[in-house]
Scaffold this motif. Structure first.
Motif, mmCIF file in Angstrom:
data_model
loop_
_atom_site.group_PDB
_atom_site.id
_atom_site.type_symbol
_atom_site.label_atom_id
_atom_site.label_comp_id
_atom_site.label_asym_id
_atom_site.label_seq_id
_atom_site.Cartn_x
_atom_site.Cartn_y
_atom_site.Cartn_z
ATOM 1 N N ILE A 34 54.986 26.766 3.212
ATOM 2 C CA ILE A 34 54.570 26.533 4.512
ATOM 3 C C ILE A 34 53.911 27.183 5.254
ATOM 4 N N TYR A 36 54.303 26.552 9.425
ATOM 5 C CA TYR A 36 55.687 26.342 10.508
ATOM 6 C C TYR A 36 55.130 26.808 11.625
ATOM 7 N N GLN A 38 55.894 26.927 16.008
ATOM 8 C CA GLN A 38 57.076 28.050 16.944
ATOM 9 C C GLN A 38 56.171 27.553 18.137
ATOM 10 N N GLY A 41 60.146 29.676 23.263
ATOM 11 C CA GLY A 41 61.538 29.347 23.227
ATOM 12 C C GLY A 41 62.161 28.294 21.904
ATOM 13 N N LYS A 42 61.741 28.833 20.984
ATOM 14 C CA LYS A 42 62.218 27.667 20.258
ATOM 15 C C LYS A 42 62.128 28.602 18.998
ATOM 16 N N GLY A 43 63.603 27.693 18.066
ATOM 17 C CA GLY A 43 62.651 28.556 16.791
ATOM 18 C C GLY A 43 61.477 27.196 15.907
ATOM 19 N N PRO A 44 60.711 27.936 14.506
ATOM 20 C CA PRO A 44 60.653 27.367 13.619
ATOM 21 C C PRO A 44 60.194 26.080 13.428
ATOM 22 N N PHE A 46 59.268 23.115 11.038
ATOM 23 C CA PHE A 46 57.805 23.102 9.352
ATOM 24 C C PHE A 46 56.951 21.778 9.959
ATOM 25 N N PHE A 89 53.094 29.935 11.783
ATOM 26 C CA PHE A 89 53.269 30.825 10.635
ATOM 27 C C PHE A 89 52.705 30.521 9.152
ATOM 28 N N LEU A 99 61.563 33.592 2.135
ATOM 29 C CA LEU A 99 60.380 33.622 3.385
ATOM 30 C C LEU A 99 59.842 34.398 3.469
ATOM 31 N N PHE A 101 56.890 35.555 5.809
ATOM 32 C CA PHE A 101 56.024 35.405 6.740
ATOM 33 C C PHE A 101 55.356 36.061 7.061
ATOM 34 N N GLY A 102 53.965 35.392 7.485
ATOM 35 C CA GLY A 102 52.449 36.468 8.601
ATOM 36 C C GLY A 102 53.333 36.674 9.709
ATOM 37 N N ALA A 103 52.323 36.977 10.397
ATOM 38 C CA ALA A 103 52.714 37.724 11.823
ATOM 39 C C ALA A 103 52.413 36.544 12.640
ATOM 40 N N ARG B 9 71.761 30.694 22.433
ATOM 41 C CA ARG B 9 70.984 30.903 23.393
ATOM 42 C C ARG B 9 70.305 32.397 23.611
ATOM 43 N N TYR B 35 67.186 35.682 10.549
ATOM 44 C CA TYR B 35 66.041 36.254 10.281
ATOM 45 C C TYR B 35 66.242 36.756 11.825
ATOM 46 N N LEU B 41 55.499 41.568 14.657
ATOM 47 C CA LEU B 41 56.042 42.178 13.439
ATOM 48 C C LEU B 41 56.628 40.172 12.892
ATOM 49 N N GLY B 42 56.199 40.008 13.310
ATOM 50 C CA GLY B 42 56.761 38.221 13.025
ATOM 51 C C GLY B 42 58.160 37.888 12.331
ATOM 52 N N MET B 88 65.151 38.293 19.139
ATOM 53 C CA MET B 88 65.506 36.848 18.654
ATOM 54 C C MET B 88 65.751 36.948 17.774
ATOM 55 N N LEU B 90 66.613 34.410 13.969
ATOM 56 C CA LEU B 90 67.173 32.782 13.567
ATOM 57 C C LEU B 90 67.314 31.780 12.828
ATOM 58 N N TYR B 104 62.801 24.409 4.048
ATOM 59 C CA TYR B 104 63.586 25.237 5.203
ATOM 60 C C TYR B 104 63.692 24.489 6.785
ATOM 61 N N PHE B 106 65.228 25.627 10.644
ATOM 62 C CA PHE B 106 65.532 26.235 11.376
ATOM 63 C C PHE B 106 66.182 26.606 12.568
ATOM 64 N N GLY B 107 67.351 27.402 13.027
ATOM 65 C CA GLY B 107 68.083 26.974 14.325
ATOM 66 C C GLY B 107 66.995 26.595 15.613
ATOM 67 N N SER B 108 67.429 26.535 16.173
ATOM 68 C CA SER B 108 66.128 27.539 17.884
ATOM 69 C C SER B 108 66.357 28.378 18.143
#
Lengths: 111, 115
Positions: A34, A36, A38, A41-44, A46, A89, A99, A101-103, B9, B35, B41-42, B88, B90, B104, B106-108
């Motif tokens: 997948i 993503y 980002q 200030g927001k989540g990832p 899709f 990502f 999942l 993830f990379g950095a 938040r 997460y 560090l991702g 942060m 998630l 998947y 994700f939330g904010s």
């Protein structure tokens, strides 16, 4: 352990040009990937996904390419726009649905 | 529109406090995940759950616990907050198996600062 990594931490691209973001993975057993996006200030969010039985998948202005031989994944964004500025990502899904993830690669679009 | 909602938040907590981070999804997903995300560090997996009342440790579970009493809610608990848990956080959910409806969701995120 297994890891998913992106080749470059940052990418600067001129507005209107195409962007290519690369990712290498190491778990040859992964069968689902997948991308993503980002924003600050927001989540990832899709973008697009691909299964291991595919080489290419296209969405709206985005294309994901999967090369299983060299365990490489890429995301291509056509006609990059200022709204594409974000951290991107790649992630691989393991057999137990986790999942990895990379950095991330930070994409900056120049006007 | 499907959603994963994280209750806060931003949070600021003191060292030693017990902290609860709440996550609710409205997609009837079986799987839920927590997460944390730190610069360079991702995203790293703390805990996950495949079903109500079950939980599995992720890659960095130390200092955390979770609770899943209902299918739609997955709580992350910091038993005694420490400054190295400033991050942060998630929450995510997925179908079982993932791969439908965009994988998947994700939330904010909740940005937690421990002082």
């Amino acid at each position: 352990g297994e890891s998913v990594g992106l080749h470059l931490p940052t990418l600067s691209v001129q507005e209107g040009d195409n962007s290519i973001i690369n990712c290498a993975y190491s778990n040859s057993a992964s069968d689902y990937f997948i991308w993503y996006k980002q924003e600050s200030g927001k989540g990832p969010q899709f973008i697009i996904d691909i299964r291991s039985n595919m080489d290419k998948r296209q969405g709206q202005r985005v294309t994901v390419l999967l090369n299983k031989t060299v365990k490489h994944l890429s995301l291509q964004i056509a006609a990059t726009q200022p709204g594409d500025s974000a951290v991107y990502f790649c992630a691989e899904v393991s057999n137990d649905y986790k999942l990895s993830f990379g950095a991330g690669t930070t994409v900056t679009v120049r006007a | 529109d499907v959603k994963v909602t994280q209750s806060s938040r931003y949070l600021v907590k003191r060292t030693g406090e017990k902290v609860f981070l709440e996550c609710v999804q409205d997609m009837d997903h079986e799987n839920m995940f927590w997460y944390r995300q730190d610069p360079g560090l991702g995203l790293r997996l703390i805990y996950f759950s495949y079903d109500v009342k079950m939980k599995e440790k992720g890659d960095i579970p130390e200092g955390y616990s979770v609770s899943r009493e209902k299918k739609e809610r997955f709580s992350l608990i910091l038993e005694s907050a420490s400054t190295n848990q400033t991050s942060m956080y998630l929450c995510a959910s997925s179908t079982n198996p993932p791969g439908t409806l965009g994988g998947y969701t994700f939330g904010s995120g909740t940005r937690l600062t421990v002082v």
